[in-house]
Design a protein around this motif. Sequence first.
Motif, PDB file in Angstrom:
ATOM      1  N   ILE A  84       0.821  -1.217   0.000  1.00  0.00           N
ATOM      2  CA  ILE A  84       0.000   0.000   0.000  1.00  0.00           C
ATOM      3  C   ILE A  84       0.849   1.259   0.000  1.00  0.00           C
ATOM      4  O   ILE A  84       0.440   2.291  -0.550  1.00  0.00           O
ATOM      5  CB  ILE A  84      -0.969  -0.018   1.207  1.00  0.00           C
ATOM      6  N   THR A  85       2.040   1.202   0.585  1.00  0.00           N
ATOM      7  CA  THR A  85       2.883   2.401   0.591  1.00  0.00           C
ATOM      8  C   THR A  85       3.560   2.620  -0.758  1.00  0.00           C
ATOM      9  O   THR A  85       3.582   3.751  -1.270  1.00  0.00           O
ATOM     10  CB  THR A  85       3.953   2.311   1.685  1.00  0.00           C
ATOM     11  N   LEU A  86       4.094   1.568  -1.360  1.00  0.00           N
ATOM     12  CA  LEU A  86       4.767   1.724  -2.647  1.00  0.00           C
ATOM     13  C   LEU A  86       3.782   2.026  -3.773  1.00  0.00           C
ATOM     14  O   LEU A  86       4.080   2.802  -4.672  1.00  0.00           O
ATOM     15  CB  LEU A  86       5.558   0.468  -2.987  1.00  0.00           C
ATOM     16  N   ARG A  87       2.620   1.422  -3.718  1.00  0.00           N
ATOM     17  CA  ARG A  87       1.676   1.528  -4.824  1.00  0.00           C
ATOM     18  C   ARG A  87       0.778   2.771  -4.724  1.00  0.00           C
ATOM     19  O   ARG A  87       0.486   3.410  -5.731  1.00  0.00           O
ATOM     20  CB  ARG A  87       0.817   0.263  -4.875  1.00  0.00           C
ATOM     21  N   GLU A  88       0.333   3.104  -3.497  1.00  0.00           N
ATOM     22  CA  GLU A  88      -0.678   4.149  -3.370  1.00  0.00           C
ATOM     23  C   GLU A  88      -0.269   5.277  -2.421  1.00  0.00           C
ATOM     24  O   GLU A  88      -0.051   6.404  -2.840  1.00  0.00           O
ATOM     25  CB  GLU A  88      -2.009   3.540  -2.894  1.00  0.00           C
ATOM     26  N   LEU A  89      -0.196   4.954  -1.135  1.00  0.00           N
ATOM     27  CA  LEU A  89      -0.143   6.015  -0.140  1.00  0.00           C
ATOM     28  C   LEU A  89       1.137   6.841  -0.195  1.00  0.00           C
ATOM     29  O   LEU A  89       1.107   8.040   0.095  1.00  0.00           O
ATOM     30  CB  LEU A  89      -0.313   5.433   1.259  1.00  0.00           C
ATOM     31  N   GLY A  90       2.251   6.222  -0.538  1.00  0.00           N
ATOM     32  CA  GLY A  90       3.495   6.982  -0.577  1.00  0.00           C
ATOM     33  C   GLY A  90       3.404   8.161  -1.527  1.00  0.00           C
ATOM     34  O   GLY A  90       3.666   9.310  -1.162  1.00  0.00           O
ATOM     35  N   VAL A  91       2.994   7.884  -2.763  1.00  0.00           N
ATOM     36  CA  VAL A  91       2.896   8.946  -3.772  1.00  0.00           C
ATOM     37  C   VAL A  91       1.694   9.840  -3.518  1.00  0.00           C
ATOM     38  O   VAL A  91       1.771  11.058  -3.663  1.00  0.00           O
ATOM     39  CB  VAL A  91       2.827   8.315  -5.178  1.00  0.00           C
ATOM     40  N   LEU A  92       0.565   9.252  -3.129  1.00  0.00           N
ATOM     41  CA  LEU A  92      -0.656  10.039  -2.950  1.00  0.00           C
ATOM     42  C   LEU A  92      -0.523  11.038  -1.806  1.00  0.00           C
ATOM     43  O   LEU A  92      -0.867  12.219  -1.952  1.00  0.00           O
ATOM     44  CB  LEU A  92      -1.840   9.104  -2.706  1.00  0.00           C
ATOM     45  N   MET A  93      -0.029  10.596  -0.664  1.00  0.00           N
ATOM     46  CA  MET A  93       0.136  11.511   0.460  1.00  0.00           C
ATOM     47  C   MET A  93       1.198  12.567   0.174  1.00  0.00           C
ATOM     48  O   MET A  93       1.091  13.713   0.606  1.00  0.00           O
ATOM     49  CB  MET A  93       0.487  10.733   1.723  1.00  0.00           C
ATOM     50  N   THR A  94       2.227  12.186  -0.576  1.00  0.00           N
ATOM     51  CA  THR A  94       3.229  13.173  -0.974  1.00  0.00           C
ATOM     52  C   THR A  94       2.613  14.231  -1.879  1.00  0.00           C
ATOM     53  O   THR A  94       2.880  15.431  -1.732  1.00  0.00           O
ATOM     54  CB  THR A  94       4.396  12.477  -1.695  1.00  0.00           C
ATOM     55  N   ALA A  95       1.767  13.799  -2.806  1.00  0.00           N
ATOM     56  CA  ALA A  95       1.105  14.754  -3.705  1.00  0.00           C
ATOM     57  C   ALA A  95       0.212  15.707  -2.920  1.00  0.00           C
ATOM     58  O   ALA A  95       0.177  16.915  -3.202  1.00  0.00           O
ATOM     59  CB  ALA A  95       0.295  13.999  -4.753  1.00  0.00           C
ATOM     60  N   ILE A  96      -0.516  15.189  -1.948  1.00  0.00           N
ATOM     61  CA  ILE A  96      -1.378  16.052  -1.138  1.00  0.00           C
ATOM     62  C   ILE A  96      -0.538  17.052  -0.339  1.00  0.00           C
ATOM     63  O   ILE A  96      -0.886  18.239  -0.233  1.00  0.00           O
ATOM     64  CB  ILE A  96      -2.261  15.195  -0.212  1.00  0.00           C
ATOM     65  N   MET A  97       0.576  16.593   0.194  1.00  0.00           N
ATOM     66  CA  MET A  97       1.447  17.486   0.958  1.00  0.00           C
ATOM     67  C   MET A  97       2.080  18.547   0.049  1.00  0.00           C
ATOM     68  O   MET A  97       2.147  19.736   0.410  1.00  0.00           O
ATOM     69  CB  MET A  97       2.531  16.680   1.663  1.00  0.00           C
ATOM     70  N   VAL A  98       2.523  18.152  -1.128  1.00  0.00           N
ATOM     71  CA  VAL A  98       3.119  19.112  -2.063  1.00  0.00           C
ATOM     72  C   VAL A  98       2.059  20.111  -2.545  1.00  0.00           C
ATOM     73  O   VAL A  98       2.346  21.296  -2.711  1.00  0.00           O
ATOM     74  CB  VAL A  98       3.765  18.369  -3.250  1.00  0.00           C
ATOM     75  N   ALA A  99       0.830  19.646  -2.754  1.00  0.00           N
ATOM     76  CA  ALA A  99      -0.240  20.558  -3.170  1.00  0.00           C
ATOM     77  C   ALA A  99      -0.509  21.606  -2.093  1.00  0.00           C
ATOM     78  O   ALA A  99      -0.693  22.796  -2.398  1.00  0.00           O
ATOM     79  CB  ALA A  99      -1.513  19.768  -3.470  1.00  0.00           C
ATOM     80  N   GLY A 100      -0.547  21.174  -0.839  1.00  0.00           N
ATOM     81  CA  GLY A 100      -0.795  22.124   0.237  1.00  0.00           C
ATOM     82  C   GLY A 100       0.378  23.034   0.506  1.00  0.00           C
ATOM     83  O   GLY A 100       0.202  24.181   0.958  1.00  0.00           O
ATOM     84  N   PRO A 142       8.548  12.205  -8.384  1.00  0.00           N
ATOM     85  CA  PRO A 142       8.956  10.792  -8.258  1.00  0.00           C
ATOM     86  C   PRO A 142       9.978  10.569  -7.144  1.00  0.00           C
ATOM     87  O   PRO A 142       9.905   9.565  -6.409  1.00  0.00           O
ATOM     88  CB  PRO A 142       9.546  10.474  -9.639  1.00  0.00           C
ATOM     89  N   LEU A 143      10.929  11.490  -6.993  1.00  0.00           N
ATOM     90  CA  LEU A 143      11.936  11.335  -5.948  1.00  0.00           C
ATOM     91  C   LEU A 143      11.306  11.458  -4.562  1.00  0.00           C
ATOM     92  O   LEU A 143      11.605  10.667  -3.655  1.00  0.00           O
ATOM     93  CB  LEU A 143      13.029  12.385  -6.120  1.00  0.00           C
ATOM     94  N   LEU A 144      10.431  12.443  -4.404  1.00  0.00           N
ATOM     95  CA  LEU A 144       9.760  12.602  -3.112  1.00  0.00           C
ATOM     96  C   LEU A 144       8.833  11.427  -2.825  1.00  0.00           C
ATOM     97  O   LEU A 144       8.732  10.978  -1.674  1.00  0.00           O
ATOM     98  CB  LEU A 144       8.959  13.908  -3.104  1.00  0.00           C
ATOM     99  N   GLY A 145       8.146  10.933  -3.859  1.00  0.00           N
ATOM    100  CA  GLY A 145       7.266   9.774  -3.657  1.00  0.00           C
ATOM    101  C   GLY A 145       8.043   8.533  -3.243  1.00  0.00           C
ATOM    102  O   GLY A 145       7.617   7.794  -2.343  1.00  0.00           O
ATOM    103  N   PHE A 146       9.179   8.284  -3.889  1.00  0.00           N
ATOM    104  CA  PHE A 146      10.001   7.133  -3.515  1.00  0.00           C
ATOM    105  C   PHE A 146      10.561   7.299  -2.103  1.00  0.00           C
ATOM    106  O   PHE A 146      10.568   6.355  -1.304  1.00  0.00           O
ATOM    107  CB  PHE A 146      11.140   6.989  -4.525  1.00  0.00           C
ATOM    108  N   TYR A 147      11.001   8.515  -1.784  1.00  0.00           N
ATOM    109  CA  TYR A 147      11.506   8.818  -0.442  1.00  0.00           C
ATOM    110  C   TYR A 147      10.428   8.588   0.608  1.00  0.00           C
ATOM    111  O   TYR A 147      10.680   7.983   1.668  1.00  0.00           O
ATOM    112  CB  TYR A 147      11.994  10.262  -0.448  1.00  0.00           C
ATOM    113  N   ALA A 148       9.211   9.025   0.320  1.00  0.00           N
ATOM    114  CA  ALA A 148       8.110   8.842   1.266  1.00  0.00           C
ATOM    115  C   ALA A 148       7.774   7.369   1.435  1.00  0.00           C
ATOM    116  O   ALA A 148       7.486   6.910   2.549  1.00  0.00           O
ATOM    117  CB  ALA A 148       6.885   9.620   0.784  1.00  0.00           C
ATOM    118  N   SER A 149       7.796   6.613   0.348  1.00  0.00           N
ATOM    119  CA  SER A 149       7.482   5.180   0.437  1.00  0.00           C
ATOM    120  C   SER A 149       8.515   4.440   1.287  1.00  0.00           C
ATOM    121  O   SER A 149       8.163   3.583   2.113  1.00  0.00           O
ATOM    122  CB  SER A 149       7.422   4.576  -0.971  1.00  0.00           C
ATOM    123  N   ILE A 150       9.782   4.763   1.099  1.00  0.00           N
ATOM    124  CA  ILE A 150      10.831   4.101   1.874  1.00  0.00           C
ATOM    125  C   ILE A 150      10.674   4.405   3.360  1.00  0.00           C
ATOM    126  O   ILE A 150      10.766   3.505   4.225  1.00  0.00           O
ATOM    127  CB  ILE A 150      12.220   4.545   1.374  1.00  0.00           C
TER     128      ILE A 150
END
Length: 369
Positions: free
Chosen positions: A201-217, A263-271
Amino acid sequence: MTAAADFTLDRAGGGSVMRFTGDLSLPKLGDLPKRLERQGDDVAVIDLSGVDRIDTIGAWVIHRFARERDARIEGLSGDGQNLLEQVQAADQPVQMRPHSTSAFRRVLGEVGEATAHSARTALGLLAFMGETIIAFWGVMRHPRRFRFNATVQRFEVVGVSALGIIGLMSFLIGVVIAQQGAVQLRQFGAEAFTINLVGRITLRELGVLMTAIMVAGRSGSAFAAQLGTMKLTEEIDAMRTIGVSPMEALVLPRTIAAVVLMPLLGFYASILSIIGGGLLCWFALDIPPVAFIARIREVVPITDLYVGLIKAPVFGAIIAVAGCFQGMQVKGDAEQVGLKTTSAVVQAIFMVIVIDAFFAVFFEQIGWI
């Protein structure tokens, strides 16, 4: 020095002619309005040819007297006539309270207005995205127009400065997912599958999705506020005047930074989410880190990583374009900056979630599940 306002009344068979003299301005009116109220209703013509000066107050007094007695005004020319015409045009009834409508019609009207506004915004956003692509193509054809320093600065703002908050958020999300998953899976004696839950769930969805929400805000709102303030202070108009394209100088560096760094922030967040989940599994489920990592390698396919990396740049483009678009729409006053900044964040998060749903269906259709 001009004389005070005064009038004389010449009576004739077809109606009286009232002739005004002197200065029809506020300091010189005196008790003229009260004396006019005591006059009869047989005034047919108001002659202003003897007036030396007239201001808005004087024009209103004359207009009101003429309207009440249905008299014709003559004798003014030039600026005085223009002033009187403007006063006459401004004398319109004002509705103090809106007409009462039924709740159904009011709700239906609001829904219609919201739908029309959404359609206009979507069309404007699509056009703005096209302008961004055209600007990017222009920079590709003429690389010397690329603003390297501005892009690197956006890299720092969007990426480097966001590492702390995104890392902390992702770590805690990983802990929460592992804890909640372990509680539910314990009922079936399947606590070991918590690793599967955290990894996928972190690699596929939440890592990138939560990062996108944080970057948007964080960054999307900053883009809208910065460009909106520049629009109010006319800096963008000044750039156009000296031949600098705002799309190339302001929008393109922000868009490139968001697309490259997402992509870099999403991968960082997933890790970091996986690390947080691994620590929870170590302390709460007695699963050592070596076993956790080995299990992650077994159960998480490489396609999950590809899914996250494919979605990330699309999310970055959406966030940057939405923020810059709303910032360029600011006009009027400083309140618009706050409104457009809020719209940028809401619009970006909404579109990110919608596009994420489309990606989920698409990857399921091609077998990346």
